[in-house]
Design an enzyme around this catalytic site. Structure first.
Site, PDB file in Angstrom:
ATOM      1  N   LYS A  87      -3.949  -9.778  -6.143  1.00  0.00           N
ATOM      2  CA  LYS A  87      -5.259 -10.196  -5.625  1.00  0.00           C
ATOM      3  C   LYS A  87      -6.342  -9.221  -6.104  1.00  0.00           C
ATOM      4  CE  LYS A  87      -5.980  -7.762  -1.329  1.00  0.00           C
ATOM      5  NZ  LYS A  87      -6.905  -7.690  -0.262  1.00  0.00           N
TER       6      LYS A  87
ATOM      7  N   LYS B  65       0.832  -1.214   0.000  1.00  0.00           N
ATOM      8  CA  LYS B  65       0.000   0.000   0.000  1.00  0.00           C
ATOM      9  C   LYS B  65       0.857   1.251   0.000  1.00  0.00           C
ATOM     10  CE  LYS B  65      -4.412  -1.774   1.184  1.00  0.00           C
ATOM     11  NZ  LYS B  65      -5.714  -1.644   1.800  1.00  0.00           N
TER      12      LYS B  65
ATOM     13  N   LYS C 269     -10.851  -4.281  -3.787  1.00  0.00           N
ATOM     14  CA  LYS C 269     -11.938  -3.335  -4.040  1.00  0.00           C
ATOM     15  C   LYS C 269     -11.412  -1.925  -4.253  1.00  0.00           C
ATOM     16  CE  LYS C 269     -13.619  -3.845   0.564  1.00  0.00           C
ATOM     17  NZ  LYS C 269     -12.582  -3.495   1.546  1.00  0.00           N
TER      18      LYS C 269
HETATM   19  P1  ATP Z   1      -8.643  -2.915   0.002  1.00  0.00           P
HETATM   20  O1  ATP Z   1      -8.530  -3.016  -1.488  1.00  0.00           O
HETATM   21  O2  ATP Z   1      -9.196  -1.603   0.468  1.00  0.00           O
HETATM   22  O3  ATP Z   1      -7.404  -3.313   0.728  1.00  0.00           O
HETATM   23  P2  ATP Z   1      -9.842  -5.492   0.124  1.00  0.00           P
HETATM   24  O4  ATP Z   1     -10.661  -5.735  -1.102  1.00  0.00           O
HETATM   25  O5  ATP Z   1      -8.508  -6.128   0.206  1.00  0.00           O
HETATM   26  O6  ATP Z   1      -9.751  -3.938   0.401  1.00  0.00           O
HETATM   27  P3  ATP Z   1     -10.605  -5.886   2.903  1.00  0.00           P
HETATM   28  O7  ATP Z   1     -11.646  -5.046   3.534  1.00  0.00           O
HETATM   29  O8  ATP Z   1      -9.196  -5.531   3.211  1.00  0.00           O
HETATM   30  O9  ATP Z   1     -10.762  -5.946   1.315  1.00  0.00           O
HETATM   31  O10 ATP Z   1     -10.885  -7.401   3.278  1.00  0.00           O
HETATM   32  C1  ATP Z   1     -12.088  -7.943   3.765  1.00  0.00           C
HETATM   33  C2  ATP Z   1     -11.948  -9.444   3.776  1.00  0.00           C
HETATM   34  O11 ATP Z   1     -11.915  -9.941   2.432  1.00  0.00           O
HETATM   35  C3  ATP Z   1     -10.639  -9.935   4.424  1.00  0.00           C
HETATM   36  O12 ATP Z   1     -10.910 -11.073   5.189  1.00  0.00           O
HETATM   37  C4  ATP Z   1      -9.759 -10.282   3.267  1.00  0.00           C
HETATM   38  O13 ATP Z   1      -8.825 -11.295   3.573  1.00  0.00           O
HETATM   39  C5  ATP Z   1     -10.774 -10.782   2.254  1.00  0.00           C
HETATM   40  N1  ATP Z   1     -10.292 -10.577   0.892  1.00  0.00           N
HETATM   41  C6  ATP Z   1      -9.969  -9.389   0.327  1.00  0.00           C
HETATM   42  N2  ATP Z   1      -9.587  -9.550  -0.947  1.00  0.00           N
HETATM   43  C7  ATP Z   1      -9.660 -10.884  -1.187  1.00  0.00           C
HETATM   44  C8  ATP Z   1      -9.386 -11.692  -2.331  1.00  0.00           C
HETATM   45  N3  ATP Z   1      -8.971 -11.157  -3.463  1.00  0.00           N
HETATM   46  N4  ATP Z   1      -9.566 -13.026  -2.242  1.00  0.00           N
HETATM   47  C9  ATP Z   1     -10.001 -13.593  -1.089  1.00  0.00           C
HETATM   48  N5  ATP Z   1     -10.272 -12.894   0.025  1.00  0.00           N
HETATM   49  C10 ATP Z   1     -10.110 -11.556  -0.013  1.00  0.00           C
END
Ligand code: ATP
Ligand code: LTN
Length: 335
Positions: free
Chosen positions: A201, A119, A204
């Site tokens: 990965k 990040k 969002k």
């Molecule tokens: P950001 O992009 O803002 O970091 P994010 O999409 O990674 O957000 P988080 O709010 O950080 O989402 O994560 C919420 C949950 O979703 C966590 O348990 C995280 O491990 C899971 N998660 C996030 N992205 C993935 C992915 N690509 N595959 C599987 N699990 C995910």
């Protein structure tokens, strides 16, 4: 349910950031388990708004994402009456315990966190102290509630290990208090990749909307995004390290349908990539249709939503206050 029966159950806890639209990565990696765990565990789930501002969020947008994330938790089937569902910033004990834990966490161990490295590389103009100490706040979230299990996607494993280390160190130094939590990571869906760059990965907060599929994306958009997914030049639907794009789509199909990768390969033997991508889009859209319907109803009633998140914060505060005060006492504060 009566208080004693509820407290005899093990506790599952997890949070999600309102940092964008919730994706199928979040759903398949974490939220699906959140729903399933309700029958067996006493569950505590929250919208991690304090974590979200480690990356700048436009205030108006943040406010609406907090609402929509909370509403989406209800739409997927989280029950705020039987369990505790709240907004992180409504419970001040999180930041309070985080300070105690920060003073028991080393700079060196935080520097090794890969999410911080990723990040800060993505936002070089805003490498703030909150982004650096983010895992300590996450440890406070978990440890305040004596959580036994933490359902998350694979990307959070390192943060959970730190939470375990911090708990162990606090207990060693001040006497047994904090429960050392276990991760709960699904076998399929633990790491859904970006549809545009399968080496990363699905996230969002990715600026390219074609890289993710949001749980609330309309059916035609879902199908279109899958059709545009990056794959290799081969045409055989087969799991392989040198075919990360198609392997990711097999992983998604398998997480949605419950079929093994082998079964998926067999089902699509002789089928071209175009048709396979369309089939993945269809099963994902079918899975999300009831969630979208329920969300549309829930988000209409702001007053009912507010009553639920306020009640959630009260329930959470009762548990969090106890742990926080016990921790302060052990550290030596005058209470
Ligand atoms: P950001 O992009 O803002 O970091 P994010 O999409 O990674 O957000 P988080 O709010 O950080 O989402 O994560 C919420 C949950 O979703 C966590 O348990 C995280 O491990 C899971 N998660 C996030 N992205 C993935 C992915 N690509 N595959 C599987 N699990 C995910
Ligand atoms: N860091 C997590 C969100 C999060 C969390 C938590 C997850 C904040 N606090 C406590 C589990 C338990 C993320 O980025 N996915």
């Amino acid at each position: 349910m009566c208080e004693t029966a509820q407290s005899a159950k093990k506790r599952a806890l997890s949070f999600i950031q309102p940092s964008g639209l919730i994706t199928i990565g979040n759903y398949l990696g974490a939220l699906k388990n959140w729903v399933e765990m309700q029958s067996e565990f006493d569950c505590i789930y929250a919208v991690a708004d304090l974590h979200a501002i480690t990356v700048y969020q436009e205030p108006q947008k943040l406010r609406s994402q907090i609402y929509s994330t909370y509403a989406l938790l209800l739409a997927i089937g989280i029950d705020p009456e039987k369990h505790t569902v709240f907004i992180q910033s409504h419970v001040p004990y999180h930041t309070q315990l985080a300070w105690l834990l920060s003073c028991n966490t080393q700079f060196g161990e935080m520097s090794r966190m890969t999410q911080f490295k990723d990040k800060s590389a993505k936002h070089p103009e805003n490498v703030n102290v909150g982004l650096f100490s983010y895992p300590v706040l996450m440890a406070a979230d978990i440890l305040l509630y004596n959580s036994d299990l933490v359902p998350v996607g694979a990307d959070q494993k390192q943060h959970l290990e730190i939470a375990r280390d911090i708990a162990g160190r606090f207990n060693n130094r001040y006497g047994e208090l904090l429960t050392v939590p276990e991760p709960y990571i699904p076998e399929t869906g633990a790491s859904i990749k970006s549809l545009q760059d399968p080496s990363k990965k699905m996230s969002k907060s990715d600026d390219n909307p074609n890289s993710w599929v949001a749980v609330l994306d309309p059916r035609d958009v879902i199908i279109k995004k899958f059709k545009r997914a990056v794959t290799d030049s081969d045409s055989c639907v087969r799991l392989s390290d040198d075919k990360p794009g198609i392997s990711n789509l097999i992983g998604i199909y398998s997480a949605v349908t419950g079929k093994s990768a082998g079964e998926v390969e067999k089902e699509f033997e002789g089928v071209g990539y175009g048709d396979f991508k369309a089939a993945v889009g269809e099963v994902v859209a079918d899975m999300l249709a009831p969630v979208q319907k329920s969300y549309a109803e829930i988000i209409k009633d702001k007053a009912a939503l507010e009553a639920l998140y306020r009640q959630g914060a009260e329930k959470a505060s009762r548990i969090a206050a106890k742990t926080c005060y016990k921790a302060m006492k052990k550290v030596g504060f005058v209470l």
